[in-house]
Write a protein that holds these residues in place. Structure first.
Motif, PDB file in Angstrom:
ATOM      1  N   GLU A  60       0.830  -1.194   0.000  1.00  0.00           N
ATOM      2  CA  GLU A  60       0.000   0.000   0.000  1.00  0.00           C
ATOM      3  C   GLU A  60       0.870   1.251   0.000  1.00  0.00           C
ATOM      4  N   SER A  61       0.497   2.217  -0.814  1.00  0.00           N
ATOM      5  CA  SER A  61       1.284   3.436  -0.962  1.00  0.00           C
ATOM      6  C   SER A  61       1.426   4.166   0.376  1.00  0.00           C
ATOM      7  N   GLY A  62       2.656   4.601   0.658  1.00  0.00           N
ATOM      8  CA  GLY A  62       2.910   5.351   1.880  1.00  0.00           C
ATOM      9  C   GLY A  62       3.147   4.490   3.097  1.00  0.00           C
ATOM     10  N   HIS A  63       3.208   3.170   2.935  1.00  0.00           N
ATOM     11  CA  HIS A  63       3.390   2.264   4.060  1.00  0.00           C
ATOM     12  C   HIS A  63       4.695   1.483   3.896  1.00  0.00           C
ATOM     13  N   ASN A  64       5.259   1.103   5.020  1.00  0.00           N
ATOM     14  CA  ASN A  64       6.438   0.255   5.028  1.00  0.00           C
ATOM     15  C   ASN A  64       6.050  -1.185   5.330  1.00  0.00           C
TER      16      ASN A  64
END
Length: 430
Positions: free
Chosen positions: A365-369
Motif C-alpha cells: 500500500e502506498s505510503g506504508h512500510n
C-alpha cells in the motif's frame, strides 16, 4: 447418537489370522480326501469337488497378498509424507476411533492444540441440519458449538447442508470435525470465533455466504444476546488465540473467506482450498488498529485458485509466515500489505496468469512500510516478487511445538495435492 454426548473408546481389533496353521489344516484335509475310497460315481464327483475347492483355497492364500500389494502400489500415497500435518494422522487406518489425535498435528503459530487432545473431551454428533439461532435444538451444529460446557469434539452422522440464519459463535475448547461426512455450510451465514481460544475448524465446505439479518442468537456458554448485522466472512476470527483452520474448501462469498483481525494471535490456516473469490484472506483489521501488531499467523499448505483475485493474504501489522502454498494465478496481487507488517514468503509456488499486467506477486500500500522476504519461492509464467527487504528479522520466531520443515517450492504441487475438505471413509485410510 441423536445429538447425545459420549466418550469414545478405541475398539479392539481382531487378531491377524495365522496363515501357516490354515495352510497346514487344508493340506491335511486334502490328504484325507485322497485316501478315502470312492465306491460310486457320486462319491468320485464329491471327492473331485473337494480337491478343487482345496486347490482354489490354497491359490487364494498365495495370490491375496500379491493382489493387495498391487492395489496399494496403484494408490501411491507417498506424497502425503511431504506434508507435515497430513503425515501425522492420514497414515492411520483407525483415525476415526482416535479423532482427537488430530490435535497433535497442528503446526506453525497455533502450536499443538493439546487441550483438545487430553482427557475430558466430550463427543457430540450432529444429526439435524436445521438451525434456530436463539433456541438451537439438540442434534444441530449450533447446539453443539455453543451450549455444551467444557471440551467438545463435534462430528457429523451423515452428509448434510446447513444454512445458518445468523453466524455461529463458537465456544472455547471446541473442534468441528467434518471427516467421514460431506458437510456444506452454504447459502446463509458463516462461523465466528470471537474472544475464543483452542478452536479447530476442519473438513467443511463453506461457500455462498450471504448477508444476514439482525436478531437474537445463542452465544457461547448458552447466553442469548441481540446482535446487529454481522460481517459476511465464511470464517471470522476476532480477538482470539490458538485457532486452527485446516482442510476446508471455501469459495464464493460476500466478503472474506478467512479473516483474522482485532488482535488475534497464534492462528494457523493450513491445507485449505480457496477458489472463485475476490478478497480471499485479510490478516489485520485496519491501519489504525495497533493491537494487531501482536498478530501471529501461519498460512501453510493451502491452494489458492482458480479464480482468486487478491488477498492471499493481505496483511496489516503483525507477523505472518506464508509457506508452501500453491498460488494458481491472481488479478490484483497474491500477497499484499500495509501498516508495517513482517512477512516471510517461503517455499511457495507462484504461477501467474497469461495477462502481462498480472505478473507481480506482491503489492504494498502506498505510503506504508513493510518487512518482507522471499526465500525459496518458485515463480512460473513470468511471476515476479519485486518488493523485498533484505533484513533477517522476517524469520518466524517459532517455539519447539510450532516449528515445521518447509518443503521445496518445487514440491508444492504434491504438498498441496489434497488441499480442501477430504473425502474420508471412517473404515479406511483418509
Amino acid at each position: 447418537m441423536d445429538g447425545n454426548l459420549s466418550q469414545s473408546a478405541t475398539p479392539s481389533h481382531p487378531p491377524v489370522a495365522d496363515n501357516q496353521k490354515c495352510h497346514s489344516y487344508q493340506q491335511t484335509q486334502f490328504s484325507n480326501t485322497l485316501n478315502k475310497p470312492a465306491h460310486s460315481l457320486p462319491g468320485l464327483i464329491t471327492k473331485l469337488t473337494m480337491v478343487l475347492s482345496v486347490k482354489l483355497s490354497l491359490s487364494f492364500l498365495v495370490l491375496a497378498p500379491l493382489l493387495a500389494l498391487a492395489s496399494s502400489k496403484s494408490k501411491d500415497r507417498s506424497y502425503i509424507n511431504k506434508n507435515a500435518i497430513d503425515r501425522c494422522w492420514r497414515n492411520d487406518p483407525h483415525w476415526a476411533s482416535a479423532r482427537k489425535d488430530l490435535a497433535w498435528c497442528s503446526i506453525g503459530y497455533a502450536g499443538k492444540m493439546k487441550k483438545l487432545a487430553g482427557s475430558g473431551v466430550k463427543y457430540y454428533e450432529v444429526t439435524d441440519s436445521s438451525d434456530d439461532p436463539e433456541k438451537p435444538k439438540e442434534g444441530t451444529l449450533r447446539y453443539g458449538a455453543t451450549t455444551i460446557p467444557g471440551k467438545v469434539w463435534i462430528t457429523f452422522k451423515s452428509d448434510m447442508t446447513i444454512k445458518l440464519k445468523i453466524p455461529i459463535f463458537i465456544s472455547n475448547l471446541t473442534a468441528i470435525d467434518g471427516r467421514g461426512a460431506t458437510v456444506h455450510i452454504a447459502g446463509g451465514s458463516g462461523l465466528v470465533v470471537d474472544k475464543g481460544s483452542n478452536v479447530i475448524i476442519h473438513g467443511l465446505h463453506i461457500h455462498d455466504i450471504q448477508s444476514t439479518s439482525s436478531g437474537k442468537v445463542m452465544m457461547p456458554a448458552g447466553r442469548v444476546v441481540s446482535i446487529s448485522r454481522q460481517d459476511l466472512d465464511a470464517i471470522s476470527i476476532k480477538t482470539s488465540t490458538k485457532v486452527w483452520v485446516d482442510h476446508n474448501t471455501l469459495y464464493r462469498g460476500k466478503d472474506g473467506l478467512v479473516d483474522v483481525t482485532h488482535g488475534s494471535r497464534r492462528v494457523t490456516v493450513s491445507n485449505n482450498l480457496f477458489k472463485e473469490h475476490d478478497k480471499v484472506m485479510l490478516l489485520g483489521h485496519d491501519d489504525s488498529f495497533v493491537q494487531d501488531k501482536e498478530m501471529r499467523v501461519t498460512v501453510a499448505y493451502n491452494h489458492f485458485g482458480p479464480d482468486c483475485r487478491q488477498r492471499m493474504p493481505r496483511i496489516r501489522h503483525g507477523r505472518v509466515h506464508v509457506a508452501n502454498n500453491y498460488h494458481d494465478g491472481w488479478y490484483e496481487y497474491a500477497i499484499g500489505g500495509g501498516a508495517n507488517p513482517t512477512i516471510m514468503s517461503e517455499g511457495n509456488l507462484y504461477i501467474a496468469t497469461d495477462r502481462p499486467d498480472h505478473k507481480k506477486v506482491a503489492w504494498r500500500e502506498s505510503g506504508h512500510n513493510w518487512h518482507v522476504k522471499s526465500v525459496g519461492d518458485v515463480f512460473a509464467n513470468g511471476a515476479v516478487f519485486s518488493l523485498q527487504a533484505t533484513d533477517e528479522n522476517t524469520k518466524p520466531p517459532y517455539g519447539q511445538k510450532q516449528r515445521f520443515d518447509v518443503g521445496s517450492g518445487n514440491d508444492v504441487p504434491e504438498i498441496t495435492k489434497d488441499a480442501g475438505a477430504l473425502s474420508c471413509s471412517t473404515s479406511k485410510l483418509c
